[in-house]
Scaffold this motif. Structure first.
Motif, PDB file in Angstrom:
ATOM      1  N   GLU A   1     163.836 122.582  51.003  1.00 29.23           N
ATOM      2  CA  GLU A   1     162.990 122.059  52.083  1.00 29.23           C
ATOM      3  C   GLU A   1     163.445 120.650  52.438  1.00 29.23           C
ATOM      4  N   LEU A   2     163.610 120.406  53.727  1.00 26.20           N
ATOM      5  CA  LEU A   2     163.961 119.086  54.232  1.00 26.20           C
ATOM      6  C   LEU A   2     162.746 118.533  54.980  1.00 26.20           C
ATOM      7  N   PRO A   3     162.008 117.586  54.389  1.00 27.20           N
ATOM      8  CA  PRO A   3     160.831 117.027  55.071  1.00 27.20           C
ATOM      9  C   PRO A   3     161.254 116.123  56.225  1.00 27.20           C
ATOM     10  N   LEU A   4     160.546 116.252  57.357  1.00 29.56           N
ATOM     11  CA  LEU A   4     160.853 115.436  58.529  1.00 29.56           C
ATOM     12  C   LEU A   4     159.686 114.530  58.928  1.00 29.56           C
ATOM     13  N   GLU A   5     158.469 114.866  58.487  1.00 33.86           N
ATOM     14  CA  GLU A   5     157.278 114.078  58.801  1.00 33.86           C
ATOM     15  C   GLU A   5     156.567 113.685  57.518  1.00 33.86           C
ATOM     16  N   ASP A   6     155.798 112.583  57.606  1.00 30.99           N
ATOM     17  CA  ASP A   6     154.939 112.245  56.477  1.00 30.99           C
ATOM     18  C   ASP A   6     153.603 112.971  56.642  1.00 30.99           C
ATOM     19  N   GLU A   7     152.670 112.730  55.729  1.00 35.79           N
ATOM     20  CA  GLU A   7     151.386 113.443  55.760  1.00 35.79           C
ATOM     21  C   GLU A   7     150.521 113.081  56.963  1.00 35.79           C
ATOM     22  N   THR A   8     150.817 111.972  57.638  1.00 35.51           N
ATOM     23  CA  THR A   8     150.044 111.586  58.828  1.00 35.51           C
ATOM     24  C   THR A   8     150.652 112.142  60.111  1.00 35.51           C
ATOM     25  N   GLY A   9     151.800 112.820  60.008  1.00 32.50           N
ATOM     26  CA  GLY A   9     152.440 113.377  61.198  1.00 32.50           C
ATOM     27  C   GLY A   9     153.473 112.462  61.829  1.00 32.50           C
ATOM     28  N   LYS A  10     153.806 111.368  61.149  1.00 31.07           N
ATOM     29  CA  LYS A  10     154.818 110.428  61.665  1.00 31.07           C
ATOM     30  C   LYS A  10     156.193 110.872  61.189  1.00 31.07           C
ATOM     31  N   TRP A  11     157.164 110.874  62.120  1.00 34.08           N
ATOM     32  CA  TRP A  11     158.527 111.235  61.747  1.00 34.08           C
ATOM     33  C   TRP A  11     159.046 110.263  60.697  1.00 34.08           C
ATOM     34  N   LEU A  12     159.744 110.788  59.696  1.00 33.87           N
ATOM     35  CA  LEU A  12     160.285 109.960  58.621  1.00 33.87           C
ATOM     36  C   LEU A  12     161.577 109.261  59.031  1.00 33.87           C
ATOM     37  N   GLY A  13     162.331 109.833  59.926  1.00 30.86           N
ATOM     38  CA  GLY A  13     163.615 109.267  60.321  1.00 30.86           C
ATOM     39  C   GLY A  13     163.469 108.138  61.318  1.00 30.86           C
ATOM     40  N   SER A  14     164.600 107.612  61.738  1.00 31.59           N
ATOM     41  CA  SER A  14     164.600 106.567  62.752  1.00 31.59           C
ATOM     42  C   SER A  14     164.700 107.224  64.124  1.00 31.59           C
ATOM     43  N   GLY A  15     164.061 106.593  65.109  1.00 32.01           N
ATOM     44  CA  GLY A  15     164.037 107.195  66.428  1.00 32.01           C
ATOM     45  C   GLY A  15     164.331 106.228  67.552  1.00 32.01           C
ATOM     46  N   VAL A  16     164.930 106.774  68.594  1.00 36.34           N
ATOM     47  CA  VAL A  16     165.153 106.059  69.843  1.00 36.34           C
ATOM     48  C   VAL A  16     164.739 107.019  70.950  1.00 36.34           C
ATOM     49  N   ASP A  17     163.828 106.559  71.820  1.00 33.29           N
ATOM     50  CA  ASP A  17     163.247 107.419  72.851  1.00 33.29           C
ATOM     51  C   ASP A  17     162.637 108.648  72.182  1.00 33.29           C
ATOM     52  N   ASP A  18     163.115 109.842  72.524  1.00 29.81           N
ATOM     53  CA  ASP A  18     162.535 111.051  71.930  1.00 29.81           C
ATOM     54  C   ASP A  18     163.502 111.739  70.971  1.00 29.81           C
ATOM     55  N   ILE A  19     164.465 110.989  70.439  1.00 34.30           N
ATOM     56  CA  ILE A  19     165.456 111.527  69.500  1.00 34.30           C
ATOM     57  C   ILE A  19     165.237 110.873  68.127  1.00 34.30           C
ATOM     58  N   TYR A  20     165.187 111.709  67.085  1.00 33.00           N
ATOM     59  CA  TYR A  20     164.993 111.209  65.723  1.00 33.00           C
ATOM     60  C   TYR A  20     166.138 111.648  64.826  1.00 33.00           C
ATOM     61  N   GLU A  21     166.560 110.737  63.954  1.00 38.67           N
ATOM     62  CA  GLU A  21     167.644 111.004  63.011  1.00 38.67           C
ATOM     63  C   GLU A  21     167.124 110.848  61.584  1.00 38.67           C
ATOM     64  N   HIS A  22     167.528 111.784  60.743  1.00 38.70           N
ATOM     65  CA  HIS A  22     167.113 111.768  59.340  1.00 38.70           C
ATOM     66  C   HIS A  22     168.352 111.877  58.456  1.00 38.70           C
ATOM     67  N   ARG A  23     168.368 111.141  57.390  1.00 40.10           N
ATOM     68  CA  ARG A  23     169.356 111.301  56.317  1.00 40.10           C
ATOM     69  C   ARG A  23     168.541 111.631  55.076  1.00 40.10           C
ATOM     70  N   ILE A  24     168.553 112.914  54.725  1.00 34.58           N
ATOM     71  CA  ILE A  24     167.668 113.413  53.688  1.00 34.58           C
ATOM     72  C   ILE A  24     168.467 113.667  52.408  1.00 34.58           C
ATOM     73  N   PRO A  25     168.108 112.987  51.321  1.00 34.73           N
ATOM     74  CA  PRO A  25     168.847 113.212  50.066  1.00 34.73           C
ATOM     75  C   PRO A  25     168.601 114.623  49.533  1.00 34.73           C
ATOM     76  N   ILE A  26     169.688 115.295  49.169  1.00 33.48           N
ATOM     77  CA  ILE A  26     169.547 116.614  48.548  1.00 33.48           C
ATOM     78  C   ILE A  26     169.996 116.578  47.099  1.00 33.48           C
ATOM     79  N   GLN A  27     170.806 115.580  46.742  1.00 38.60           N
ATOM     80  CA  GLN A  27     171.169 115.406  45.331  1.00 38.60           C
ATOM     81  C   GLN A  27     171.689 113.995  45.121  1.00 38.60           C
ATOM     82  N   ARG A  28     171.123 113.330  44.132  1.00 38.52           N
ATOM     83  CA  ARG A  28     171.573 111.984  43.754  1.00 38.52           C
ATOM     84  C   ARG A  28     172.295 112.087  42.412  1.00 38.52           C
TER      85      ARG A  28
END
Length: 164
Positions: A98-125
């Motif tokens: 599972e790759l989470p994109l929002e927090d529990e309040t519904g806010k996107w976790l990634g960085s955004g510009v206009d209506d585009i959001y980018e996420h860098r989600i760790p899958i293994q450290r």
């Protein structure tokens, strides 16, 4: 005399460049993103990434990330993907993640510009990639909806995290 010094300097610089060119390239960071056709991620579209490690690169730990770029209109708070990894000389191994994109309040976790959001989600450290050769990693979206709308890009980032 001035002319001879310039020749010696040129030969020295050329020699240094030649020696540097003979050194094997060490991987510090690999990052590649691919466009999702028509911004609709179908289960048939399985981008594959190939990361080649030299023998001297196998003494390091690595952090692995999935990059996801989507529109604000994306209808879900996450993306389930099947990540298939194939080590050099080994059989592929698939895992549903599972790759989470929002927090529990519904806010996107990634960085955004206009209506585009980018996420860098760790899958293994601290991943141990202890075999020299080419690693193949692919992503397949595994949501109930197919195709998955408003996904622009998917990618892989592998970065050195220190010695083992």
């Amino acid at each position: 005399m001035y002319h001879m010094n310039k020749i010696y300097l040129a030969v020295f610089v050329a020699g240094c460049c030649a020696m540097a060119a003979c050194q094997p390239m060490k991987m510090d960071t690999y990052e590649k993103n691919v466009d999702v056709p028509h911004h609709q991620w179908s289960t048939d579209f399985k981008p594959e990434f190939q990361v080649t490690l030299q023998p001297q690169d196998t003494v390091y730990l690595y952090n692995l990330y999935v990059n996801v770029r989507h529109k604000d209109a994306y209808p879900y708070s996450n993306i389930w993907v099947i990540i298939t990894t194939q080590f050099p000389g080994a059989q592929p191994i698939a895992q549903r993640v599972e790759l989470p994109l929002e927090d529990e309040t519904g806010k996107w976790l990634g960085s955004g510009v206009d209506d585009i959001y980018e996420h860098r989600i760790p899958i293994q450290r601290g991943a141990i990639l202890n075999r020299a050769g080419t690693y193949k990693i692919s992503f397949e979206q595994n949501m109930r909806q197919n195709p998955l709308p408003d996904i622009l890009n998917v990618g892989l980032r592998v970065e050195k995290a220190g010695h083992r």
